[in-house]
Design an enzyme around this catalytic site. Structure first.
Site, short mmCIF file in Angstrom:
data_model
loop_
_atom_site.label_atom_id
_atom_site.label_comp_id
_atom_site.label_asym_id
_atom_site.label_seq_id
_atom_site.Cartn_x
_atom_site.Cartn_y
_atom_site.Cartn_z
N LYS A 256 13.76 -40.98 56.48
CA LYS A 256 13.63 -41.29 57.91
C LYS A 256 14.98 -41.85 58.36
CE LYS A 256 10.46 -43.27 61.32
NZ LYS A 256 11.40 -43.64 62.32
N GLU A 328 17.50 -35.51 63.52
CA GLU A 328 17.86 -36.88 63.87
C GLU A 328 19.37 -37.02 63.76
OE1 GLU A 328 15.44 -39.01 64.75
OE2 GLU A 328 16.19 -41.04 64.42
N PHE A 368 15.30 -31.17 60.85
CA PHE A 368 14.07 -31.29 60.06
C PHE A 368 12.90 -30.44 60.54
CE2 PHE A 368 14.20 -35.38 62.56
CZ PHE A 368 13.22 -35.06 63.48
P1 ATP Z 1 10.20 -45.16 65.27
O1 ATP Z 1 10.52 -46.27 66.22
O2 ATP Z 1 9.55 -45.55 64.00
O3 ATP Z 1 11.31 -44.17 65.12
P2 ATP Z 1 8.97 -43.53 67.17
O4 ATP Z 1 7.77 -43.92 67.96
O5 ATP Z 1 10.28 -43.50 67.85
O6 ATP Z 1 9.03 -44.43 65.90
P3 ATP Z 1 7.64 -41.51 65.66
O7 ATP Z 1 7.37 -40.19 66.19
O8 ATP Z 1 6.51 -42.40 65.44
O9 ATP Z 1 8.78 -42.10 66.59
O10 ATP Z 1 8.41 -41.43 64.28
C1 ATP Z 1 9.14 -40.36 63.96
C2 ATP Z 1 10.57 -40.55 64.40
O11 ATP Z 1 11.38 -40.72 63.27
C3 ATP Z 1 11.06 -39.29 65.06
O12 ATP Z 1 10.91 -39.36 66.45
C4 ATP Z 1 12.50 -39.20 64.65
O13 ATP Z 1 13.30 -39.72 65.69
C5 ATP Z 1 12.63 -40.09 63.45
N1 ATP Z 1 12.96 -39.34 62.21
C6 ATP Z 1 13.97 -39.64 61.36
N2 ATP Z 1 13.99 -38.81 60.32
C7 ATP Z 1 12.97 -37.95 60.47
C8 ATP Z 1 12.47 -36.86 59.69
N3 ATP Z 1 13.02 -36.50 58.56
N4 ATP Z 1 11.39 -36.20 60.18
C9 ATP Z 1 10.81 -36.57 61.33
N5 ATP Z 1 11.22 -37.60 62.09
C10 ATP Z 1 12.30 -38.30 61.68
#
Ligand code: ATP
Length: 621
Positions: A256, A328, A368
């Site tokens: 992540k 990302e 990704f």
């Molecule tokens: P967070 O604040 O934890 O990033 P969020 O609410 O912004 O959460 P979520 O959709 O819950 O977003 O978490 C996924 C986020 O993680 C994606 O929006 C992306 O920006 C980030 N991310 C980083 N690496 C990856 C990956 N390998 N696959 C998917 N998402 C990823």
């Protein structure tokens, strides 16, 4: 339809604080519009000329509008400014003078031209927004002045609010989707189907056009389109390898990366260059290609201009004619080969000094997800096939120092221990954690699903993740804060079911002077006269100033508790006397809330939902 009729609808919408009434009014309006009118009307109602991701700026400030009004109505500028200050609204002031000058307007207009249609007004506003850059100020003022002369007072009230972005009718895209369903069926039954289409094609105007033309069945044909961003899928959260494997079994585990998400749209088209054609069979030997790349942020804004290094990398490494993929972007230190912390990466989000910052903080985009490739939608294709097709579409040199576009790491496993090791490895590299992806999982636009599970560092507090909230209003400060003009602000989460924002806390401490100032500047631009219909707020939490839904903040708190004065998850019952309501189940509240960041990459509807808070609360108990 005449613009003046639209103005009457807007007036009714403005006067109500009931979301249901707004939905009904919109549905009634939509019924009366034809297929050419509906899309443009929806944009105008949202104070725009096109969908959000296609930002057509009016390039007009309050002062210029004032000049246009004064020119149109032959007013003394001072007199106009005085009235504007008294009423506090440019629209109201224009309407006031327009009413006084009504006789003049009728003289000015050729017979039969009193009352422009919505489409005419739209076209003129479009002309105004796209007027040539050089010397355009005067042209814009003249165009708007002419329009003001041609419209009635009520229409003028709303017209002048559009170019400066203060129309703010207080309804969301979701309300429009509901209204489309009400228009067709007189109820909400088509809403989920319309919303599904909206997630793939978040263009309310175009959806309106299709529905008018082909009815609800027209939406079935909607698939991804290049240069129309798709609503991004979100991840569920769990906090151990064991739980993740139990939930989705054998899965792909990716790092992540702690940066910001980009959706890349790439199109390669051939340019028929006469010089490159051969002499005899006129077959192209050396066809030239034009490559267009656009980058969209999480809240669907076109941010291409901010990241020239990413665009360059995409152009070099993508092997496809048309592709939509996500990744990302994260800052990278070319000296140490390390990733940079979020606070540094985020400095790349800027409007000025882009080239210099790109040299100082180069970005790496870790791809990704594949959503679309050469005419085929990959949304319903299982993860593992999406990933393999993505790998084939990107040609890496294998040198992380050279490539701006890379592939996210991937490990397929079913052992919770290995998963935890990967998690530790990610954290040791300064990353946020991992995202586990179900191998058979499809890509569900806009949804938070178990097909993706994020596993982040645990914090010492009981809430492991932060909560994204919408800023709903603020109070003037006392003491030192009076100087900032803001002393506390009210925040809320989103209830998807009701399409409403519900409060969870008022924050009055923990911000630096700099942050208070920034918040005040941001709020100032969004002030509205009354509480928006989408906000549900207890009397005790009323604010001195309400702001329209726009600012998203990430809040860290120690705990989620229960409170009767917050409306998130609160249930009321009628009192014994039957005359009033009393609290049956108290709402959720955040204990010791602190502002972490502004989340400019999120739309109001992307804040944490009531369902999620409910889950975090039950988990922490
Ligand atoms: P967070 O604040 O934890 O990033 P969020 O609410 O912004 O959460 P979520 O959709 O819950 O977003 O978490 C996924 C986020 O993680 C994606 O929006 C992306 O920006 C980030 N991310 C980083 N690496 C990856 C990956 N390998 N696959 C998917 N998402 C990823």
């Amino acid at each position: 339809m005449k613009f003046s009729q639209l103005a009457h609808f807007i007036e009714q919408i403005e006067e109500t604080s009931s979301r249901l009434t707004i939905t009904n009014l919109l549905a009634e309006l939509f019924k009366k519009l034809n297929r050419e009118e509906i899309g443009k009307t929806v944009y105008l109602l949202q104070g725009r000329l096109a969908p959000l991701y296609n930002a057509i700026e009016f390039g007009m400030a309050e002062k210029m509008i004032g000049r246009a009004v004064a020119t149109a109505l032959h007013l003394d500028k001072k007199k106009f400014v005085q009235q504007f200050k008294k009423i506090g609204d440019l629209g109201g002031a224009t309407e006031y003078f327009k009413k006084q000058m009504r006789s003049l307007e009728l003289e000015d207009l050729p017979a039969g031209r009193q009352g422009l249609s919505i489409l005419e007004v739209y076209d003129i506003l479009h002309e105004l927004a796209t007027a040539a850059k050089v010397g355009s100020q005067d042209i814009k003022v003249q165009i708007l002045a002419k329009l003001i002369r041609q419209l009635d007072p009520l229409s003028c009230r709303y017209l002048v609010r559009i170019p400066i972005g203060v129309l703010r009718l207080g309804f969301s895209d979701m309300t429009v989707l509901d209204a489309y369903s009400w228009m067709l069926k007189g109820d909400k039954s088509h809403r989920s189907q319309i919303e599904k289409a909206y997630h793939v094609r978040p263009d309310l105007g175009q959806l309106g056009y299709i529905i008018k033309k082909e009815g609800i069945s027209g939406l079935k044909k909607i698939k991804p389109a290049i240069f129309t961003p798709i609503l991004m899928m979100k991840a569920e959260r769990l906090s151990s390898g064991q739980e993740i494997i139990e939930k989705i079994g054998r899965c792909a585990v990716e790092y992540k990366y702690d940066g910001f998400r980009l959706q890349v749209h790439f199109k390669k088209s051939e340019i028929r260059n006469p010089k490159s054609e051969t002499n005899f069979k006129s077959k192209i030997i050396n066809p030239k290609h034009k490559i267009q790349v656009r980058l969209y942020s999480r809240n669907l804004e076109d941010v291409s201009f901010m990241y020239p290094d990413v665009i360059e990398g995409v152009k070099k490494e993508v092997r496809a004619n048309e592709i939509i993929f996500e990744g990302e972007a994260i800052g990278f230190d070319p000296h140490s080969g390390n990733f940079l912390p979020f606070q540094q990466t985020v400095q790349r989000k800027r409007k000025y000094g882009i080239e210099e910052k790109a040299k100082e903080i180069p970005l790496k985009l870790f791809a990704f997800e594949l959503l679309y490739l050469d005419g085929k939608s990959f949304l319903d294709v299982p993860y593992i096939e999406r990933r393999r097709a993505l790998e084939k579409s990107i040609q890496l040199t294998g040198d992380i120092f050279k490539d701006a576009l890379l592939l996210a790491s991937e490990n397929i496993l079913d052992d919770p221990k290995k998963l935890e090791l990967l998690f530790d490895d990610a954290v040791s590299k300064g990353l946020e954690g991992i995202v586990a992806k179900k191998l058979s999982g499809v890509y569900k636009p806009g949804a938070r699903e178990w097909n993706w599970i994020k596993f982040k560092r645990s914090y010492s507090s009981r809430i492991e993740d932060s909560i994204d909230c919408l800023v709903m209003g603020y109070d003037y400060g006392k003491g030192k804060r009076a100087g900032f003009g803001i002393g506390a602000f009210l925040v809320g989460i989103y209830d998807e079911k009701q399409d409403k924002f519900l409060t969870v806390c008022k924050i009055g401490t923990g911000l630096s002077d700099e942050e208070w100032r920034e918040l005040k500047v941001r709020c100032k631009k969004l002030e509205v006269r009354s509480k928006p219909a989408l906000y549900e707020v207890d009397k005790m939490m009323e604010c001195d100033v309400w702001i329209s839904p726009s600012i998203v903040v990430e809040i860290k708190a120690d705990e989620i508790t229960k409170s009767p004065v917050h409306t998130a998850g609160r249930k009321l019952k009628s009192s014994k006397s039957g005359k009033a309501f009393e609290v049956d189940i108290p709402g959720f509240a955040l204990r010791f809330p602190r502002l972490e960041h502004f989340r400019d990459d999120k739309r109001p509807e992307d804040v944490t939902t009531l369902k999620e808070v409910d889950k975090i609360y039950s988990h922490g108990k």
